[in-house]
Design a protein around this motif. Sequence first.
Motif, PDB file in Angstrom:
ATOM      1  N   PRO A 427      -3.794   5.061   0.568  1.00 42.16           N
ATOM      2  CA  PRO A 427      -5.144   5.699   0.993  1.00 42.16           C
ATOM      3  C   PRO A 427      -5.249   5.765   2.539  1.00 42.16           C
ATOM      4  O   PRO A 427      -5.155   4.569   3.211  1.00 42.16           O
ATOM      5  CB  PRO A 427      -6.286   5.078   0.520  1.00 42.16           C
ATOM      6  CG  PRO A 427      -5.399   3.470   0.056  1.00 42.16           C
ATOM      7  CD  PRO A 427      -4.023   3.928  -0.375  1.00 42.16           C
ATOM      8  N   ILE A 428      -5.578   6.937   3.090  1.00 47.67           N
ATOM      9  CA  ILE A 428      -5.873   6.834   4.510  1.00 47.67           C
ATOM     10  C   ILE A 428      -6.922   5.922   4.931  1.00 47.67           C
ATOM     11  O   ILE A 428      -7.990   5.986   4.431  1.00 47.67           O
ATOM     12  CB  ILE A 428      -6.020   8.483   5.039  1.00 47.67           C
ATOM     13  CG1 ILE A 428      -4.850   9.259   4.720  1.00 47.67           C
ATOM     14  CG2 ILE A 428      -6.454   8.504   6.507  1.00 47.67           C
ATOM     15  CD1 ILE A 428      -4.921  10.639   5.135  1.00 47.67           C
ATOM     16  N   GLY A 429      -7.032   5.125   5.972  1.00 51.74           N
ATOM     17  CA  GLY A 429      -7.849   4.289   6.253  1.00 51.74           C
ATOM     18  C   GLY A 429      -8.199   3.158   5.232  1.00 51.74           C
ATOM     19  O   GLY A 429      -9.302   2.512   5.460  1.00 51.74           O
ATOM     20  N   GLU A 485      -1.112   0.176  -2.019  1.00 47.21           N
ATOM     21  CA  GLU A 485      -2.609  -0.098  -1.927  1.00 47.21           C
ATOM     22  C   GLU A 485      -2.552  -0.992  -0.791  1.00 47.21           C
ATOM     23  O   GLU A 485      -3.587  -1.869  -0.738  1.00 47.21           O
ATOM     24  CB  GLU A 485      -3.222  -0.452  -2.972  1.00 47.21           C
ATOM     25  CG  GLU A 485      -4.750  -0.270  -2.731  1.00 47.21           C
ATOM     26  CD  GLU A 485      -5.365  -0.254  -4.161  1.00 47.21           C
ATOM     27  OE1 GLU A 485      -6.709   0.080  -4.188  1.00 47.21           O
ATOM     28  OE2 GLU A 485      -4.796  -0.555  -5.237  1.00 47.21           O
ATOM     29  N   THR A 486      -1.642  -0.918   0.192  1.00 46.25           N
ATOM     30  CA  THR A 486      -1.909  -1.635   1.470  1.00 46.25           C
ATOM     31  C   THR A 486      -2.118  -0.828   2.803  1.00 46.25           C
ATOM     32  O   THR A 486      -2.447  -1.586   3.814  1.00 46.25           O
ATOM     33  CB  THR A 486      -0.463  -2.328   1.996  1.00 46.25           C
ATOM     34  OG1 THR A 486       0.477  -1.388   2.060  1.00 46.25           O
ATOM     35  CG2 THR A 486      -0.024  -3.152   0.722  1.00 46.25           C
ATOM     36  N   ALA A 487      -2.227   0.407   2.754  1.00 46.58           N
ATOM     37  CA  ALA A 487      -2.460   1.360   3.804  1.00 46.58           C
ATOM     38  C   ALA A 487      -1.536   1.112   5.040  1.00 46.58           C
ATOM     39  O   ALA A 487      -1.724   1.203   6.157  1.00 46.58           O
ATOM     40  CB  ALA A 487      -3.822   1.250   4.408  1.00 46.58           C
ATOM     41  N   ALA A 492      -1.283   7.065   4.866  1.00 46.08           N
ATOM     42  CA  ALA A 492      -1.850   6.214   5.553  1.00 46.08           C
ATOM     43  C   ALA A 492      -1.522   5.829   6.957  1.00 46.08           C
ATOM     44  O   ALA A 492      -2.394   5.340   7.788  1.00 46.08           O
ATOM     45  CB  ALA A 492      -2.089   4.806   4.726  1.00 46.08           C
ATOM     46  N   VAL A 493      -0.206   6.080   7.251  1.00 45.48           N
ATOM     47  CA  VAL A 493       0.265   5.742   8.421  1.00 45.48           C
ATOM     48  C   VAL A 493       0.639   7.100   9.573  1.00 45.48           C
ATOM     49  O   VAL A 493       0.753   7.092  10.544  1.00 45.48           O
ATOM     50  CB  VAL A 493       1.403   4.910   8.725  1.00 45.48           C
ATOM     51  CG1 VAL A 493       0.950   3.433   8.115  1.00 45.48           C
ATOM     52  CG2 VAL A 493       2.488   5.291   7.908  1.00 45.48           C
TER      53      VAL A 493
END
Length: 498
Positions: A427-429, A485-487, A492-493
């Motif tokens: 997930p982004i952010g 789920e660590t972003a 997410a990056v």
Amino acid sequence: MRRETPSAPGAAPHPSRLEHIMAISVFDLFSVGIGPSSSHTVGPMRAARRFAQTLVEQELHERTAGLRVDVYGSLAATGRGHGTFTAILLGLEGYDPETVLPDQVEERLADIAAGGTLRLCAALGRRKDLPYAVEDMVQHPLTVLERHTNGMRFQALDADGAVLADETWFSVGGGFIVQEGEEDAAAAELDEASKQVPHPFRTARELLAHCRATGLSISDVMLADERTWRTEEEIRAGLLHIWDVMEQCKDSSLRRTGTLPGGLKVARRAPAWHDRLRREDPDRDPSYWQEWVNLVALAVNEENASGGRVVTAPTNGAAGIIPAVLFYATHYVPEVRRAMAGGDAEELRRVRESVVVRFLLAAGAVGVLYKEQASISGAEVGCQGEVGSASSMAAGGLAEVLGGTPEQVENAAEIAMEHNLGLTCDPIGGLVQVPCIERNAIAAAKAINAAKMALWGDGTHRVSLDEVIVTMRETGKDMSHKYKETALGGLAVNVVEC
């Protein structure tokens, strides 16, 4: 390892169900909570509330002069975007995610942020004011405890700094939590619980064997097991309550406009889509089914992203899939269409309620298989464990109400998961928004297609559901930590947040 799960909304639970581990119930898999995440919001809130209950039960709350909360792994890495830290504060005040209202959440969090004062155990009737806020939590994003990546430790301290109470909890997906140090007792209780139900099963093979031996459908097998703890009337009422909360969640979202919270400035699409659909399809033409399914999935997940009241199904990140497919079932399956054409409102209500109960029981049976053999935690196995399992459950539920045999239901669930294998959680952010919201709509359509494909066959197929579930579990083990789920990887990056 104590496992805490919710009771059935609208139903009277077995007296021991709130305090002791039992065989997995449909009401464990479908429970009411707040967004945006079951593992990162609902679970931590339950764990913190359980710690607060310990303080009350042992009469330690009055002696508590300070708190230390340590948050580990994925909970720390994405906790701010997932509402983990604020959920813990609410849990320490004694609020229950099943019953707390969004307005209460906003009021209490605003009050804590403004004054820096936590009302320890207040919702449990034993208020003790302490100076404590989100900034006081100790975050360990790169430290993963042995039991699970979603770990948290709670300590209550007296005026001299001595430890009064010390508990470590893990949020293992879908709002389920386990306490460190009680593994052996819990395993023994689970073994004993499995002996209580008439049709115990851990695998699809065992489930199908019960169907063949009894002539029962999958929903009927699940119903028979549920009757171990509740009457049939209570089960029906509880499942219809779950459906009602899903509908309320969708309707609430359709009244909201603007952008989602959190800084990504993601526009709420559901209200505008709903207005357009009402203009283009006022009579629910079946050719528009996918647009309506997309709408429901987006609406539910936009409400979840807003911290609203949702049903974990079986997680919050995947909360839109089953409501969307259930919407399809209650509007487009043949028996519903016939009742709609008949024009009898009472008959339509009866038919829809029957569809809902059978759908959720069959979907719940499929969900049991994932909890028993693998995981529904994105932090443990990636999004295949959340969106994948929800899509599989929805496919099984839809195949059931479309008249599928147990073998066809199992095949539908298998097809849906097979084509979600390897799905990452990035997930982004750290927000449950992109790609999560659209992913629910895509997975809902996959579930419907899987059910239809299975019903065009006779139930025989080369790959079994059990084999796919084991494959999902092993794929999750092999998946890089940064995609769980660590972003720290994927979208997410590679996508700029603002």
